[in-house]
Design a protein around this motif. Structure first.
Motif: not given
Length: 174
Positions: A52-55, A68-69, A88-92, A107-108
């Protein structure tokens, strides 16, 4: 520091601890290669796989298949040609670029950013896209009142500071 810089600094202070805490306490799958970043560049390829990647305030460059997510706050995500994203991917508040023949099976969610998708790229999971920065203003509008009050206090304090007297002009010698 201008108003935009102050706002970015405030958002960084609010989002960074929450992002890092959420990444460290996630209950999802983990292969021991998770990446958590703040203000840097993360490159994922076949020789450097990732879970998983959180940045936050980062650039994420994916040059290989990724299972990974992926979560990005105010950062760009670029997926090179002919690669697959399974999680899954979340871009804010950032840009998501999908190259030719890119496959997204998860999911995106893209909020307050831009989706740049090549014509041959495919997103097979669910997709929620609120493109454009206007959505960020709606979301961040409750913060405008405290930011305005802080700015007003700082402005009034600076205006009341002691001003040093000007030096007298030099004597006229002619």
């Amino acid at each position: 520091m201008n108003r935009f810089g102050s706002l970015v600094l405030l958002l960084a202070c609010l989002l960074a601890p929450a992002t890092l805490l959420a990444a460290r306490h996630s209950h999802g799958h983990s292969n021991g290669q998770d990446h958590v970043g703040f203000g840097d560049t993360i490159t994922i390829d076949d020789s450097h796989p990732a879970g998983d990647i959180v940045c936050a305030f980062c650039t994420i460059r994916i040059q290989g298949d990724h299972s990974g997510d992926l979560v990005s706050f105010f950062g760009d995500v670029q997926v090179d040609n002919n690669h697959t994203l399974s999680g899954d991917s979340v871009v804010f508040g950032g840009r998501l670029g999908l190259g030719d023949q890119t496959q997204m099976h998860g999911n995106l969610v893209l909020f307050g950013g831009e989706l740049s998708q090549a014509p041959t790229a495919n997103i097979s999971g669910d997709r929620v896209v609120f493109a454009g920065t206007g959505w960020l203003l709606v979301l961040l509008s409750p913060l405008l009142i405290p930011i305005g009050l802080i700015w007003l206090i700082v402005h009034l304090v600076r205006r009341q500071r002691y001003r040093f007297p000007a030096y007298p002009p030099p004597p006229n010698r002619y």
